[in-house]
Design an enzyme around this catalytic site. Structure first.
Site, PDB file in Angstrom:
ATOM      1  N   ARG A 149     -25.673   5.514  35.720  1.00 41.86           N
ATOM      2  CA  ARG A 149     -26.038   4.178  35.247  1.00 41.86           C
ATOM      3  C   ARG A 149     -25.284   3.898  33.957  1.00 41.86           C
ATOM      4  NH1 ARG A 149     -31.553   2.308  32.296  1.00 41.86           N
ATOM      5  NH2 ARG A 149     -30.363   3.138  30.566  1.00 41.86           N
ATOM      6  N   TYR A 161     -30.213  -2.956  24.706  1.00 40.88           N
ATOM      7  CA  TYR A 161     -31.013  -2.003  25.458  1.00 40.88           C
ATOM      8  C   TYR A 161     -30.117  -0.952  26.139  1.00 40.88           C
ATOM      9  CZ  TYR A 161     -32.981   0.166  29.434  1.00 40.88           C
ATOM     10  OH  TYR A 161     -33.304   1.117  30.343  1.00 40.88           O
ATOM     11  N   ASP A 212     -28.375  -1.637  34.602  1.00 44.55           N
ATOM     12  CA  ASP A 212     -29.757  -2.095  34.396  1.00 44.55           C
ATOM     13  C   ASP A 212     -29.750  -3.287  33.438  1.00 44.55           C
ATOM     14  OD1 ASP A 212     -32.459  -2.340  33.886  1.00 44.55           O
ATOM     15  OD2 ASP A 212     -32.790  -0.220  33.416  1.00 44.55           O
ATOM     16  N   HIS A 214     -32.526  -4.882  32.595  1.00 41.90           N
ATOM     17  CA  HIS A 214     -33.823  -4.785  31.911  1.00 41.90           C
ATOM     18  C   HIS A 214     -34.588  -6.099  31.813  1.00 41.90           C
ATOM     19  CE1 HIS A 214     -36.554  -2.223  29.514  1.00 41.90           C
ATOM     20  NE2 HIS A 214     -35.965  -1.302  30.257  1.00 41.90           N
ATOM     21  N   GLU A 238     -30.036  -3.426  38.534  1.00 36.64           N
ATOM     22  CA  GLU A 238     -31.479  -3.203  38.354  1.00 36.64           C
ATOM     23  C   GLU A 238     -32.131  -4.238  37.454  1.00 36.64           C
ATOM     24  OE1 GLU A 238     -32.109   0.782  37.034  1.00 36.64           O
ATOM     25  OE2 GLU A 238     -33.981   0.308  36.021  1.00 36.64           O
ATOM     26  N   GLU A 264     -39.862  -0.741  38.227  1.00 36.76           N
ATOM     27  CA  GLU A 264     -40.350   0.345  37.363  1.00 36.76           C
ATOM     28  C   GLU A 264     -41.614  -0.057  36.603  1.00 36.76           C
ATOM     29  OE1 GLU A 264     -36.715   0.792  35.018  1.00 36.76           O
ATOM     30  OE2 GLU A 264     -37.777   0.078  33.264  1.00 36.76           O
ATOM     31  N   ARG A 285     -38.455   0.756  42.710  1.00 34.51           N
ATOM     32  CA  ARG A 285     -38.333   1.712  41.600  1.00 34.51           C
ATOM     33  C   ARG A 285     -39.652   2.252  41.057  1.00 34.51           C
ATOM     34  NH1 ARG A 285     -35.200   3.822  38.866  1.00 34.51           N
ATOM     35  NH2 ARG A 285     -35.344   2.770  36.869  1.00 34.51           N
ATOM     36  N   GLU A 341     -33.839   8.845  39.670  1.00 37.00           N
ATOM     37  CA  GLU A 341     -33.277   8.754  38.317  1.00 37.00           C
ATOM     38  C   GLU A 341     -33.615  10.032  37.530  1.00 37.00           C
ATOM     39  OE1 GLU A 341     -35.080   5.688  35.928  1.00 37.00           O
ATOM     40  OE2 GLU A 341     -33.482   5.735  34.443  1.00 37.00           O
ATOM     41  N   TRP A 404     -38.172  -8.125  27.862  1.00 36.30           N
ATOM     42  CA  TRP A 404     -37.488  -6.853  27.517  1.00 36.30           C
ATOM     43  C   TRP A 404     -37.758  -5.846  28.612  1.00 36.30           C
ATOM     44  CZ3 TRP A 404     -35.799  -2.264  26.214  1.00 36.30           C
ATOM     45  CH2 TRP A 404     -36.681  -1.177  26.199  1.00 36.30           C
TER      46      TRP A 404
HETATM   47  C1  GCO Z   1     -34.895   3.002  33.198  1.00 37.00           C
HETATM   48  C2  GCO Z   1     -35.781   2.235  32.297  1.00 37.00           C
HETATM   49  C3  GCO Z   1     -36.158   2.913  31.022  1.00 37.00           C
HETATM   50  C4  GCO Z   1     -37.321   2.152  30.389  1.00 37.00           C
HETATM   51  C5  GCO Z   1     -38.252   3.039  29.701  1.00 37.00           C
HETATM   52  C6  GCO Z   1     -39.492   2.335  29.263  1.00 37.00           C
HETATM   53  O1  GCO Z   1     -34.311   2.382  34.059  1.00 37.00           O
HETATM   54  O2  GCO Z   1     -34.867   4.214  33.064  1.00 37.00           O
HETATM   55  O3  GCO Z   1     -35.381   0.916  32.187  1.00 37.00           O
HETATM   56  O4  GCO Z   1     -35.085   3.072  30.166  1.00 37.00           O
HETATM   57  O5  GCO Z   1     -36.885   1.198  29.494  1.00 37.00           O
HETATM   58  O6  GCO Z   1     -38.606   4.063  30.546  1.00 37.00           O
HETATM   59  O7  GCO Z   1     -40.478   3.234  28.968  1.00 37.00           O
HETATM   60 MG    MG Z   2     -34.726   0.364  34.213  1.00 34.71          MG
END
Ligand code: GCO
Ligand code: MG
Length: 404
Positions: A149, A161, A212, A214, A238, A264, A285, A341, A404
């Site tokens: 990634r 991020y 990602d 985010h 992502e 996630e 995810r 991951e 975020w």
């Molecule tokens: C990822 C995630 C993490 C999250 C984090 C939040 O794809 O691994 O986006 O980086 O931001 O786990 O607790």
């Molecule tokens: Mg992520």
């Protein structure tokens, strides 16, 4: 005599970052371990476990894993939500670990046995500049990873991020309040295609590249990015938009064939209904700990299987090695698993968790130890007291809080 749960304990430890650990002891003296970590909100889950649901488990048959799951989920009346589901997830993991230890088999065998010999994994690489990013990706590839990634800096922004300029990247930072980042979607959209295109040229066609966003774009911006990134041939793109805006992913799908991943921050199968039934993503995810444990992640993946969606469970450093092991057991035994991951852990983490899973040549294997196969050192855990930590927040250039 039927086995019963004789003790229920919760450990909060901070070997490099915070973790919440569930410990369930059976009447025969065996111990099952589970992970109930919720990044930045750890103590809320610890209290939910200690003060509310832990005491209701003592005396029950620990082998009735599904009944305990239903008891905790339906019985609470207040359903879903990250705190509740991380708590249930921690208990579920500990019960599967305990059952494996009782029957002396690795958890994947309890889940129907191996459907593959190893589980594909991806890791993180980031660099502020193109050159730094390419070096970071090369380094991960040299470690054996076949999927990476890639996150990068954006001209005009100080923090982004997934990137730290000088230190090892870690999404949560210790302190009394969250760090604040400035976010500018326009600047990101102008920059991202060029960087990822350059990276694809640098690595060649074979390495799987992921990215990602985010949850930071709106549906129009997301569709534009997914379309522009088609030539990069991403493994997945992502979290383009806020995850709860499930229907808006239709807009992105109409415009692009870039594979998408989301989920996630989802905690139940009900949160994924639209995206799975309409196949609005290619990968789901949800994390094994955050989404109610092995019992519930398997249901989500089975529902995904009906719609030809694969799993790609969340595995950053806030998903402890116990959850990582659980996810790999699910991966080995679930047909539509996809990819796991593996961000990696702060060095100190191994003083508390000694995992039996292995990484070879870009793939993970859970190992053959009974249960989840992760040794937890309680004395070491006690030596790392909890330290308050937060995920950052983001604001747009006008100062308003953004996703975020
Ligand atoms: C990822 C995630 C993490 C999250 C984090 C939040 O794809 O691994 O986006 O980086 O931001 O786990 O607790
Ligand atoms: Mg992520």
């Amino acid at each position: 005599m039927t086995e019963t749960i004789s003790a229920f304990d919760v450990l909060v430890t901070s070997p490099g970052r915070n973790y919440v650990i569930v410990k369930i002891t059976s009447s025969s003296g065996l111990v099952g371990w589970g992970d109930a970590t919720l990044n930045g909100r750890e103590l809320a889950v610890a209290s939910y476990l200690r003060d509310h649901i832990g005491p209701t488990l003592v005396g029950r048959n620990p082998g009735n894993i599904e009944d305990i799951w239903q008891y905790l989920y339906r019985g609470a009346y207040w359903r879903r939500g990250p705190v509740t589901m991380a708590a249930i997830g921690g208990i579920d993991l500990a019960l599967w670990d305990l059952l494996g230890k009782t029957l002396e088999v690795p958890v994947y065998r309890l889940l129907g046995g191996a459907v593959r010999s190893r589980v594909l994994t991806y890791t993180h690489a980031s660099g502020w500049s193109q050159a730094e990013l390419e070096d970071a990706v090369d380094a991960r590839r040299a470690e054996g990873f076949r999927a990476v990634r890639a996150q990068f800096g954006v001209p005009g922004l100080d923090m982004v991020y997934g990137i730290t300029r000088d230190a090892e990247y870690e999404p949560a930072s210790r302190g009394s309040r969250p760090a604040e980042e400035t976010w500018d979607a326009g600047a990101y959209l102008r920059h991202a295609p060029e960087v990822l295109m350059g990276l694809r040229e640098h690595v060649g066609p074979e390495l799987h590249l992921l990215h990602d966003a985010h949850h930071r774009l709106n549906a129009t911006q997301a569709a534009r990015l997914a379309k522009e990134l088609e030539p990069v041939d991403l493994f997945w793109l992502e979290d383009l938009i806020p995850a709860e805006n499930q229907e808006l992913l239709r807009r992105v799908r109409e415009h692009s064939t870039t594979p998408l991943a989301i989920g996630e921050v989802f905690t139940t199968i009900w949160d994924c209904r639209t995206i799975l039934s309409e196949r609005l993503v290619d990968y789901i995810r949800t994390a094994v700990g955050h989404a109610g444990g092995i019992s519930h992640l398997r249901k989500i993946l089975h529902y995904a299987e009906v719609h030809q969606v694969d799993g790609g469970p969340h595995g950053p450093s806030d998903v402890s090695p116990l959850s990582m092991a659980a996810s790999i057991h699910v991966g080995l035994s679930t047909h539509n698993f996809g990819i796991q991951e593996l961000m990696g852990y702060p060095k100190l983490t191994t003083e508390v968790f000694q995992p039996g899973y292995t990484f070879t040549d870009g793939y993970l294997h859970p190992g053959e130890a009974s249960g989840l196969g992760v040794h937890v050192d309680e004395e070491a855990a006690a030596a790392f007291p909890y330290e308050r930590a937060y995920l950052p927040v983001a604001r747009t250039r006008d100062g308003a809080i953004t996703d975020w």
